[in-house]
Design a protein around this motif. Structure first.
Motif, PDB file in Angstrom:
ATOM      1  N   ALA A  71       0.924   3.998  -3.008  1.00  0.00           N
ATOM      2  CA  ALA A  71       0.654   5.419  -2.754  1.00  0.00           C
ATOM      3  C   ALA A  71       1.799   6.292  -3.265  1.00  0.00           C
ATOM      4  O   ALA A  71       1.570   7.316  -3.922  1.00  0.00           O
ATOM      5  CB  ALA A  71       0.431   5.641  -1.265  1.00  0.00           C
ATOM      6  N   ARG A  72       3.026   5.891  -2.973  1.00  0.00           N
ATOM      7  CA  ARG A  72       4.190   6.690  -3.406  1.00  0.00           C
ATOM      8  C   ARG A  72       4.337   6.639  -4.934  1.00  0.00           C
ATOM      9  O   ARG A  72       4.656   7.653  -5.573  1.00  0.00           O
ATOM     10  CB  ARG A  72       5.456   6.186  -2.731  1.00  0.00           C
ATOM     11  N   LEU A 120       0.826  -1.210   0.000  1.00  0.00           N
ATOM     12  CA  LEU A 120       0.000   0.000   0.000  1.00  0.00           C
ATOM     13  C   LEU A 120       0.861   1.261   0.000  1.00  0.00           C
ATOM     14  O   LEU A 120       0.539   2.241  -0.690  1.00  0.00           O
ATOM     15  CB  LEU A 120      -0.935  -0.010   1.214  1.00  0.00           C
ATOM     16  N   THR A 121       1.958   1.242   0.768  1.00  0.00           N
ATOM     17  CA  THR A 121       2.867   2.394   0.792  1.00  0.00           C
ATOM     18  C   THR A 121       3.497   2.602  -0.574  1.00  0.00           C
ATOM     19  O   THR A 121       3.573   3.732  -1.085  1.00  0.00           O
ATOM     20  CB  THR A 121       3.969   2.178   1.845  1.00  0.00           C
ATOM     21  N   LEU A 157      -8.646   9.559  -3.540  1.00  0.00           N
ATOM     22  CA  LEU A 157      -8.065   8.857  -2.388  1.00  0.00           C
ATOM     23  C   LEU A 157      -8.932   7.685  -1.951  1.00  0.00           C
ATOM     24  O   LEU A 157      -8.436   6.595  -1.670  1.00  0.00           O
ATOM     25  CB  LEU A 157      -7.880   9.828  -1.220  1.00  0.00           C
ATOM     26  N   LEU A 196      -8.737   4.878  -4.614  1.00  0.00           N
ATOM     27  CA  LEU A 196      -7.428   4.235  -4.642  1.00  0.00           C
ATOM     28  C   LEU A 196      -7.249   3.305  -3.441  1.00  0.00           C
ATOM     29  O   LEU A 196      -6.824   2.152  -3.580  1.00  0.00           O
ATOM     30  CB  LEU A 196      -6.325   5.291  -4.659  1.00  0.00           C
ATOM     31  N   GLY A 197      -7.584   3.790  -2.225  1.00  0.00           N
ATOM     32  CA  GLY A 197      -7.431   2.972  -1.022  1.00  0.00           C
ATOM     33  C   GLY A 197      -8.340   1.755  -1.042  1.00  0.00           C
ATOM     34  O   GLY A 197      -7.907   0.630  -0.764  1.00  0.00           O
ATOM     35  N   LEU A 256      -2.841  15.955  -4.135  1.00  0.00           N
ATOM     36  CA  LEU A 256      -2.452  14.582  -3.816  1.00  0.00           C
ATOM     37  C   LEU A 256      -0.947  14.412  -3.653  1.00  0.00           C
ATOM     38  O   LEU A 256      -0.503  13.403  -3.115  1.00  0.00           O
ATOM     39  CB  LEU A 256      -2.956  13.626  -4.907  1.00  0.00           C
ATOM     40  N   THR A 273      -2.204  11.488   1.158  1.00  0.00           N
ATOM     41  CA  THR A 273      -2.333  10.314   0.288  1.00  0.00           C
ATOM     42  C   THR A 273      -1.862   9.038   0.972  1.00  0.00           C
ATOM     43  O   THR A 273      -2.572   8.025   0.992  1.00  0.00           O
ATOM     44  CB  THR A 273      -1.545  10.531  -1.011  1.00  0.00           C
ATOM     45  N   LEU A 274      -0.671   9.060   1.552  1.00  0.00           N
ATOM     46  CA  LEU A 274      -0.101   7.843   2.125  1.00  0.00           C
ATOM     47  C   LEU A 274      -0.931   7.323   3.291  1.00  0.00           C
ATOM     48  O   LEU A 274      -1.300   6.143   3.331  1.00  0.00           O
ATOM     49  CB  LEU A 274       1.337   8.094   2.573  1.00  0.00           C
ATOM     50  N   VAL A 326      -4.493   6.058   2.114  1.00  0.00           N
ATOM     51  CA  VAL A 326      -4.420   4.815   1.345  1.00  0.00           C
ATOM     52  C   VAL A 326      -4.134   3.638   2.275  1.00  0.00           C
ATOM     53  O   VAL A 326      -4.705   2.544   2.127  1.00  0.00           O
ATOM     54  CB  VAL A 326      -3.347   4.923   0.241  1.00  0.00           C
TER      55      VAL A 326
END
Length: 846
Positions: free
Chosen positions: A444-445, A440-441, A775, A778-779, A470, A477-478, A481
Motif C-alpha cells: 500500500a505504501r 500488505l502495508t 482500492l 489492489l486489496g 489515493l 488506501t492503507l 488494502v
C-alpha cells in the motif's frame, strides 16, 4: 479530595458521552466491526468447548460400555485371566470388513460386519426402525445400515448374504455405538448374532479381525486407576484397554485442530476490526484536533483530554463485546446444521458465563490496545492549534510507541497460544500474520509512493483527481488494502487448499489408473478372480502378494524387552502391529528413495535386504544397515534395512511400510490384492455382484465412492470455513464504511470546493468511483497473490505435492470483492454531492 476526584471522573464521563453522542455515526461503525470480530471468536470457541463437553458427557454412549478390551487376534490365557479378575466380559463382539450380497435385488456392498453377543450396548441405544428390530435381530436376523437400505432399495424382510450365511433383515440401523459416520460411509455397519460369524466362512488368512470384550464398571471402579494398572499388562499381551474417558479424549482430539483453525480465522476477523479501529480513530482524532485545543485553552490537562477519548473507546469495546457475544451465541446455532454428520454427538448449544467473559474482555482489550497509538496524538495537541489554520504533526514518544506495539504483539501471541496450546505454532501464526500485514502495508505504501512519483499528469481531470485521493492526507488506501487483502487471503487460501487435497486424491483417477481394489484374495483364488475380471471385459492392473508378519527384534533387542523398557522411544505401534508386507523388484509411483540402495532381487541368506518407509524408520528408530528380525507366522526371518522410502500415503492405492525384494517370500503363506479399472458405475456394480457370488470372502474398495466421500467431507468443512472467512470480508466492509464515514467531513468540503469551481456531481462521483475501484482491485489482488504464495508453501512443506491454483479466486473472488468495494464506496459517498456548496461552506465557517 475524594469528592474532587469523583467530580473529575464524572466530568470526563459527561464529556465522553456528549462528544460520542455528537459523533455516534462514526463510532457506531467501529462498534459494528468489533461485534463481528467478537462474534466470530466467541461462536467458534464456545462451540468447540460445547462439543468437547458433549463428547465427554456422552462418552459412555459413544463406546457403548464403561470400558472395552480389544485385540486383533484371539486373546490368550493371560488376557482371559485378567478379564476374569475384572468380573468377566458383559458382552463381546467380533468385527471385520466384508462384502455383503443382497439376493433380492442382486446388490452388493462393502460393509463392517459386527457379530455381537450379550447386552451390548449398555449405554446409548441401538436406534432402529421398527423399534422392535432391536430385539428381533438377536434371534437369527440382521440389522442393516439405514443409508444402505435406501441406496439399494431394501426393505424389512429382505435378505442379506454374508459368506455362506443368509439372514433376513429385521430392520434399519440408524445409530450404533462404535461406528463413526465418516468410516460408516465407506463401510456401513451390519449387526448379526455372534454365533453366526464362524458359519459365514469369512474369517480366513489375511482377514483383519477385531475382537472386543465390553464391560460395565463395578461399584467404585476408577477408570483412571484401571488404565494405569491394567493397560501396561495388556499391552505386553498385544491387547488394548479403552475406557470411556480415553474414548472421549481421542474423539475430542479429532475435532481439536479443526476448532483451532476456525478459532484463528475468527481471531483474524477480530484483528481486522481492530485495524479499522486504529485507522478510523486516527481520522477521528484528526477531526477533533481543534476541539482538543479549545479544551486545553479552557484549562483541560493532557491527561483529561486523553481520557475523554479513552473512555469512548473503552465504552465501544464493552458494547461491542456484549453485542458480539450475543450475536456469537446465535451464530453457534448454524454450526450443527453446516457440519451435519461430521459431528459424533448431538450438540446442545447453550450460553455460558465463560463465553460472556471472553467476549467482553476481547472487545475491551482489543479496542483499547489498537486505539492507543492514534490516541497518543491527543497528548501532543497544543492550545495554539485552536487558532492555527495549518495543522501540526508533532513527533510521538518513541518509548510509548514501542510499548504500544510490543503490547499488541504480546497480546496477539498470548491469545493465539491460549487457542493453540502450542508455543511453536503460535509463533508461526503470529509471524505469518505479521508477514501478511507487513507485506500488505508495504504494498500500500509503495503503491502510494510510486503513484505520487509517476503520477500521470497527462490524464484527464476526473482520472487525476480520483487517483490523487489515493495519497492525499486522510486517505483510506492503507486500511482498506489491509482489510480487503486479509479477507481475500483467507477465502482464497481455503479454496486453494481444498482443491489441492482433492487434486491429490483424484490425480490417479485421471491417469487411467486403478479405481477398484480387491482385497483378502486367498492364494488359490488368485487365478480364478483374475479370470472373472477379464471375463467382464476388464484388465487386471496389479497383482500384489501380501504376507503378514510381526516385528521380533530391533537392533538385536527383543520386542518384549523393549516393551518393558520405560525409557524406550520405539513406538508401540511398531511393537504390537501385525504388518502386511509385500515383495517386488521396483519402486512404484507413490514412493521416493530417501536413503540407501534399492534392492529388487535377493536370495535367502543371513541378512535379507529390505526397504522401510520413513514413518517406520522414525517410529522404530532404525537406520540404514540396522538389523530387524520378523516373525513370519512362526518362522523368524533376519533382515537388514537397505533403503528408506518416502511414501505418499494420501494416494488412493495400496502402499506398504515394509517391502521385501523378490526371491524371498514367494513360498510364504500369503494372500493377494488385485486392482482393476471400471469405466462407469454400471460396470463396477456388475463386477462386484459377480465377485460376491463367486468369492464371498473378497472385499472390494470402490475408489470412486471414497473420492466422492472425501469431496463431501471437504465440502462440509469448507462451508464452515467459508462462512467464517466471509466474516473477515464483512468486518472489512464495516471497516470500509467506517473509514468512508470518518473521512466524509473532508470529502464533503472537497466536493463543495470542486462544485464551486464548476465540477458537476457526476464528475465527483466518477472520481470517487475510480478511487474505490483501484482500492478494491489492489486489496483483492494482493490477497489472492498472497494466498497463492501461502498455498504453494503449504503444498511444498505440508502436502509435498505440486501446486496448481484454482481458478475460482482469480475469476470469482477477485472481481466480486473489487465490485463490492466499488459499490459500497460510491453508495456511501452519494451524500457528498447532495449538499449544496453554500451550505457546506457556511457550516465550515461556523
Amino acid at each position: 479530595m475524594e469528592k474532587e476526584n469523583k467530580a473529575g471522573f464524572l466530568w470526563l464521563l459527561k464529556m465522553a458521552w456528549r462528544d460520542g453522542k455528537a459523533s455516534y455515526g462514526k463510532l457506531l461503525l467501529f462498534v459494528f466491526s468489533i461485534i463481528l470480530g467478537v462474534a466470530a471468536v466467541v461462536s467458534v470457541h464456545s462451540f468447540s468447548s460445547l462439543l468437547k463437553e458433549n463428547i465427554a458427557s456422552q462418552s459412555k454412549a459413544l463406546l457403548g460400555a464403561d470400558y472395552v478390551i480389544e485385540s486383533d487376534k484371539p486373546v490368550n490365557d493371560k488376557v482371559r485371566g485378567i478379564m476374569d479378575s475384572l468380573g468377566g466380559a458383559d458382552a463381546r463382539e467380533i468385527n471385520f470388513l466384508s462384502m455383503a450380497a443382497f439376493p433380492g435385488n442382486k446388490g452388493a456392498k462393502l460393509m463392517e460386519v459386527r457379530g455381537v453377543e450379550g447386552g451390548f450396548p449398555f449405554y446409548g441405544d441401538l436406534e432402529t426402525s421398527p423399534l422392535s428390530a432391536v430385539d428381533e435381530f438377536r434371534e437369527d436376523k440382521a440389522l442393516v445400515d439405514a443409508t444402505t437400505m435406501l441406496q439399494l432399495n431394501l426393505k424389512v424382510g429382505d435378505s442379506i448374504k454374508l459368506g455362506a450365511v443368509t439372514l433376513p433383515i429385521a430392520g434399519t440401523l440408524e445409530t450404533v455405538p462404535g461406528s463413526t459416520s465418516v468410516f460408516g460411509a465407506i463401510a456401513p455397519p451390519v449387526l448379526v448374532p455372534f454365533r453366526y460369524i464362524d458359519s459365514t466362512g469369512l474369517v480366513q488368512t489375511g482377514s483383519r479381525i477385531e475382537y472386543k470384550y465390553y464391560f460395565k464398571a463395578k461399584d467404585g471402579q476408577d477408570m483412571a486407576v484401571l488404565s494405569k494398572e491394567v493397560e501396561p499388562v495388556l499391552d505386553l499381551e498385544e491387547a488394548d484397554l479403552d475406557t470411556h474417558l480415553s474414548e472421549a479424549r481421542r474423539m475430542g482430539r479429532r475435532y481439536e485442530n479443526f476448532g483451532k483453525f476456525l478459532n484463528l480465522v475468527g481471531f483474524i476477523a477480530l484483528l481486522l476490526g481492530c485495524v479499522g479501529i486504529a485507522s478510523g480513530m486516527g481520522i477521528y482524532v484528526q477531526m477533533k484536533i481543534k476541539s482538543i485545543a479549545v479544551l486545553k485553552c479552557l484549562g483541560a490537562s493532557k491527561r483529561q483530554s486523553y481520557l475523554i477519548f479513552f473512555i469512548q473507546i473503552a465504552g465501544m469495546g464493552i458494547i461491542g463485546g456484549l453485542l458480539g457475544t450475543t450475536f456469537g451465541y446465535l451464530l453457534q446455532q448454524l454450526f450443527p446444521i453446516l457440519l451435519g454428520d461430521l459431528l459424533p454427538v448431538d450438540v446442545a448449544v447453550t450460553f455460558s458465563f465463560q463465553s460472556f467473559l471472553l467476549g467482553l474482555s476481547l472487545g475491551l482489550a482489543m479496542s483499547v490496545l489498537f486505539a492507543l497509538y492514534p490516541l497518543m496524538r491527543t497528548l501532543y495537541v497544543s492550545p495554539l492549534q485552536a487558532l492555527r489554520v495549518v495543522q501540526e504533526n508533532p513527533p510521538r514518544s518513541r518509548k510509548a510507541t514501542t510499548a504500544v506495539g510490543l503490547g499488541i504483539v504480546l497480546f496477539v501471541f498470548g491469545f493465539s497460544l491460549w487457542l493453540l496450546k502450542d508455543v511453536v505454532r503460535s509463533l508461526f501464526f503470529v509471524g505469518g500474520l505479521l508477514v501478511v500485514f507487513l507485506v500488505l502495508t508495504a504494498v500500500a505504501r509503495f503503491f502510494m509512493a510510486m503513484l505520487k512519483k509517476l503520477f500521470p499528469h497527462s490524464w484527464g481531470f476526473i482520472a487525476r483527481q480520483g487517483l490523487r485521493n489515493l495519497f492525499r492526507p486522510q486517505n483510506q488506501t492503507l486500511v482498506l488494502v489491509l482489510s480487503i487483502g486479509i479477507g481475500t487471503f483467507l477465502i482464497s487460501t481455503l479454496y486453494f487448499t481444498k482443491d489441492m487435497l482433492l487434486e491429490k486424491a483424484a490425480i490417479e483417477d485421471r491417469a487411467n489408473s486403478a479405481n477398484m481394489i480387491l482385497m483378502d484374495i486367498q492364494n488359490p483364488q488368485m487365478s480364478a478372480v483374475s479370470q472373472t475380471i477379464e471375463a467382464s471385459g476388464l484388465s487386471v492392473i496389479d497383482r500384489i502378494p501380501i504376507v503378514t508378519m510381526r516385528v521380533e527384534t530391533l537392533n538385536g533387542r527383543h520386542v518384549e524387552d523393549i516393551r518393558k523398557d520405560s525409557t524406550s522411544q520405539v513406538g508401540r505401534w511398531i511393537l504390537n502391529h501385525e504388518f502386511r508386507v509385500t515383495y517386488r523388484d521396483s519402486l512404484i509411483g507413490s514412493e521416493r528413495l530417501l536413503e540407501g540402495e534399492w534392492v529388487g532381487q535377493a536370495d535367502l541368506g543371513s541378512d535379507i535386504p529390505i526397504s522401510v518407509s520413513s514413518d517406520f524408520a522414525n517410529m522404530a528408530k532404525v537406520a540404514i544397515g540396522d538389523p530387524v528380525s520378523f516373525n513370519v507366522q512362526g518362522r523368524i526371518m533376519d533382515t537388514e534395512v537397505a533403503s528408506i522410502r518416502e511414501v505418499d500415503w494420501t494416494r488412493l492405492q495400496p502402499n506398504f511400510s515394509i517391502v521385501f525384494p523378490s526371491g524371498i517370500l514367494e513360498n510364504a503363506p500369503q494372500f493377494g490384492v488385485m486392482t482393476t479399472r471400471t469405466e462407469n458405475d454400471n460396470s463396477s456394480a456388475q463386477l462386484q455382484q459377480k465377485l460376491v457370488r463367486e468369492f464371498p470372502n473378497v472385499s472390494i474398495l470402490d475408489l470412486k465412492r471414497i473420492l466422492n466421500l472425501l469431496e463431501d467431507i471437504l465440502g462440509k468443512i469448507g462451508w464452515v470455513i467459508n462462512f467464517m472467512a466471509f466474516f473477515s470480508i464483512f468486518v472489512g466492509i464495516a471497516v470500509l464504511m467506517g473509514a468512508i464515514y470518518s473521512s466524509k467531513h473532508q470529502r464533503v468540503k472537497q466536493g463543495a470546493l470542486l462544485r464551486t469551481l464548476g465540477a458537476q456531481s457526476a464528475q465527483i462521483l466518477k472520481m470517487i468511483a475510480i478511487e474505490y475501484a483501484v482500492l478494491g482491485f489492489l486489496g483483492a489482488f494482493m490477497g489472492v497473490l498472497l494466498a497463492v504464495l501461502g498455498s504453494s508453501l503449504l503444498a511444498y512443506t505440508l502436502f509435498d505435492s505440486a501446486f496448481a491454483p484454482s481458478w475460482i479466486p482469480f475469476f470469482v473472488i477477485l472481481p466480486a470483492i473489487t465490485l463490492l468495494v466499488f459499490v459500497l464506496g460510491v453508495v456511501n459517498s452519494l451524500s457528498i454531492v447532495r449538499n449544496s456548496p453554500l451550505s457546506v461552506l457556511k457550516k465550515e465557517k461556523e
